[in-house]
Design a protein around this motif. Structure first.
Motif, mmCIF file in Angstrom:
data_model
loop_
_atom_site.group_PDB
_atom_site.id
_atom_site.type_symbol
_atom_site.label_atom_id
_atom_site.label_comp_id
_atom_site.label_asym_id
_atom_site.label_seq_id
_atom_site.Cartn_x
_atom_site.Cartn_y
_atom_site.Cartn_z
ATOM 1 N N ARG A 157 26.295 -15.268 2.839
ATOM 2 C CA ARG A 157 27.707 -14.857 2.999
ATOM 3 C C ARG A 157 28.127 -14.881 4.465
ATOM 4 N N LYS A 158 27.271 -14.355 5.339
ATOM 5 C CA LYS A 158 27.631 -14.302 6.765
ATOM 6 C C LYS A 158 27.674 -15.706 7.387
ATOM 7 N N THR A 159 26.856 -16.618 6.883
ATOM 8 C CA THR A 159 26.901 -18.004 7.363
ATOM 9 C C THR A 159 28.151 -18.695 6.843
ATOM 10 N N ARG A 160 28.434 -18.520 5.565
ATOM 11 C CA ARG A 160 29.645 -19.108 4.971
ATOM 12 C C ARG A 160 30.904 -18.622 5.690
ATOM 13 N N ASP A 161 30.919 -17.335 6.066
ATOM 14 C CA ASP A 161 32.102 -16.732 6.683
ATOM 15 C C ASP A 161 32.179 -16.925 8.199
ATOM 16 N N GLY A 162 31.182 -17.619 8.777
ATOM 17 C CA GLY A 162 31.219 -17.924 10.201
ATOM 18 C C GLY A 162 30.761 -16.795 11.113
ATOM 19 N N ILE A 163 30.147 -15.758 10.546
ATOM 20 C CA ILE A 163 29.615 -14.661 11.364
ATOM 21 C C ILE A 163 28.319 -15.110 12.032
ATOM 22 N N VAL A 164 27.511 -15.859 11.288
ATOM 23 C CA VAL A 164 26.310 -16.499 11.836
ATOM 24 C C VAL A 164 26.594 -17.994 11.904
ATOM 25 N N GLU A 165 26.495 -18.576 13.103
ATOM 26 C CA GLU A 165 26.847 -19.987 13.307
ATOM 27 C C GLU A 165 25.634 -20.754 13.843
ATOM 28 N N PHE A 166 24.928 -21.379 12.932
ATOM 29 C CA PHE A 166 23.684 -22.069 13.290
ATOM 30 C C PHE A 166 23.910 -23.190 14.305
ATOM 31 N N GLN A 167 25.055 -23.875 14.207
ATOM 32 C CA GLN A 167 25.292 -25.011 15.095
ATOM 33 C C GLN A 167 25.440 -24.589 16.551
ATOM 34 N N VAL A 206 -9.948 -22.597 21.379
ATOM 35 C CA VAL A 206 -9.047 -23.018 20.300
ATOM 36 C C VAL A 206 -8.764 -24.514 20.353
ATOM 37 N N GLY A 207 -8.575 -25.039 21.554
ATOM 38 C CA GLY A 207 -8.303 -26.470 21.688
ATOM 39 C C GLY A 207 -6.827 -26.770 21.860
ATOM 40 N N ASP A 208 -6.426 -27.952 21.411
ATOM 41 C CA ASP A 208 -5.073 -28.454 21.664
ATOM 42 C C ASP A 208 -3.994 -27.549 21.090
ATOM 43 N N TYR A 209 -2.885 -27.497 21.788
ATOM 44 C CA TYR A 209 -1.704 -26.754 21.337
ATOM 45 C C TYR A 209 -1.012 -27.547 20.238
ATOM 46 N N ALA A 210 -0.763 -26.912 19.100
ATOM 47 C CA ALA A 210 -0.224 -27.646 17.951
ATOM 48 C C ALA A 210 0.746 -26.789 17.137
ATOM 49 N N MET A 211 1.756 -26.256 17.792
ATOM 50 C CA MET A 211 2.790 -25.491 17.099
ATOM 51 C C MET A 211 3.520 -26.390 16.095
ATOM 52 N N GLN A 212 3.710 -25.895 14.876
ATOM 53 C CA GLN A 212 4.437 -26.639 13.847
ATOM 54 C C GLN A 212 5.876 -26.119 13.792
ATOM 55 N N TYR A 213 6.831 -27.003 14.072
ATOM 56 C CA TYR A 213 8.223 -26.578 14.174
ATOM 57 C C TYR A 213 9.034 -26.892 12.925
ATOM 58 N N HIS A 214 10.124 -26.143 12.746
ATOM 59 C CA HIS A 214 11.130 -26.416 11.726
ATOM 60 C C HIS A 214 12.451 -26.671 12.434
ATOM 61 N N GLU A 215 13.395 -27.279 11.721
ATOM 62 C CA GLU A 215 14.726 -27.446 12.281
ATOM 63 C C GLU A 215 15.447 -26.083 12.269
ATOM 64 N N PRO A 216 16.313 -25.811 13.259
ATOM 65 C CA PRO A 216 16.993 -24.509 13.325
ATOM 66 C C PRO A 216 18.178 -24.425 12.363
ATOM 67 N N THR A 217 17.860 -24.352 11.090
ATOM 68 C CA THR A 217 18.877 -24.422 10.042
ATOM 69 C C THR A 217 18.894 -23.162 9.184
ATOM 70 N N PHE A 218 19.928 -23.065 8.357
ATOM 71 C CA PHE A 218 20.024 -21.995 7.365
ATOM 72 C C PHE A 218 18.785 -21.993 6.475
ATOM 73 N N ARG A 219 18.378 -23.167 6.034
ATOM 74 C CA ARG A 219 17.192 -23.278 5.176
ATOM 75 C C ARG A 219 15.956 -22.667 5.846
ATOM 76 N N ALA A 220 15.752 -22.952 7.143
ATOM 77 C CA ALA A 220 14.571 -22.438 7.849
ATOM 78 C C ALA A 220 14.570 -20.915 7.891
ATOM 79 N N LEU A 221 15.738 -20.316 8.060
ATOM 80 C CA LEU A 221 15.797 -18.858 8.127
ATOM 81 C C LEU A 221 15.614 -18.229 6.747
ATOM 82 N N VAL A 222 16.127 -18.875 5.715
ATOM 83 C CA VAL A 222 15.863 -18.415 4.345
ATOM 84 C C VAL A 222 14.356 -18.446 4.088
ATOM 85 N N ARG A 223 13.723 -19.515 4.519
ATOM 86 C CA ARG A 223 12.273 -19.649 4.349
ATOM 87 C C ARG A 223 11.536 -18.519 5.057
ATOM 88 N N SER A 224 11.991 -18.183 6.259
ATOM 89 C CA SER A 224 11.371 -17.106 7.018
ATOM 90 C C SER A 224 11.484 -15.770 6.284
#
Length: 204
Positions: A101-111, A26-44
């Motif tokens: 809703r769970k992020t807005r209400d503080g049930i899921v806290e990305f920070q 395969v060759g070089d390791y080249a994982m493509q990362y995202h920031e650990p944000t609400f947007r990234a999880l919506v994308r997932s």
């Protein structure tokens, strides 16, 4: 992973001859990362069980409709019918709105995620409708950059292990964990090579 992957690759090559052959091919390791944000999880969530090109088109439409950024507030301002018109299934828009809703209400806290253990991140994320262990594993690997995640529910990793290790049937989690024991503490790196061994696109 911080810095170079050289240490991880040296460990994996020495620990597992089968994986060493795959790394060489395969060759070089080249994982493509995202920031650990609400947007990234919506994308997932958008990408779950969809071909990459179709998922990207839907996500781009959602990004445009939400405005400058995808936040819990910008998602909840959209009506379900508007989200449906972008190409999201009823199930997925329900999942995304529940996450908002769970992020807005503080049930899921990305920070707080960077300071939390892998197990605690998974426990917090699976409270959201539509987020199971697979999505949590992808978030840990591709957003939080955790180096030692083995996604036992991932079809691609299971298929690659079956092929690489000459199994007749798709491996179950226990078998995968047994094979991957020598990969620790770099199961995320090894899993990336499993995906690439099948030439599969890999992204959160």
């Amino acid at each position: 992973m911080d810095g170079s992957a050289e240490g991880a690759l040296a460990h994996l090559r020495a620990a597992d001859p089968v994986l060493a052959t795959i790394i060489e091919r395969v060759g070089d390791y080249a994982m493509q990362y995202h920031e650990p944000t609400f947007r990234a999880l919506v994308r997932s969530i958008v990408f779950q069980q969809l071909h990459g090109n179709a998922a990207r088109a839907i996500f781009d439409r959602l990004l445009k409709k939400a405005g400058v950024e995808i936040t819990p507030e910008s998602i909840l301002k959209l009506r379900p019918a508007q989200m449906r018109a972008l190409g999201l299934s009823k199930q997925k828009l329900t999942y995304i709105r529940d996450l908002a809703r769970k992020t807005r209400d503080g049930i899921v806290e990305f920070q707080k995620f960077p300071q939390m253990s892998d197990e605690d991140v998974i426990a917090e994320l699976v409270q959201v409708k539509g987020i199971g262990e697979w999505t949590a594993h992808m978030f840990l690997m591709f957003a939080l950059r955790r180096p030692n995640i083995l996604p036992t529910g991932d079809y691609g990793v299971r298929s690659a292990m079956r092929k690489a290790y000459g199994m007749k049937a798709m491996p179950k989690p226990r078998t995968m964990q047994r094979i991957a024991k020598c990969w620790h503490p770099y199961c995320s790196v090894a899993s990336w090579y499993m995906w690439r061994s099948l030439d599969m696109p890999v992204e959160l």
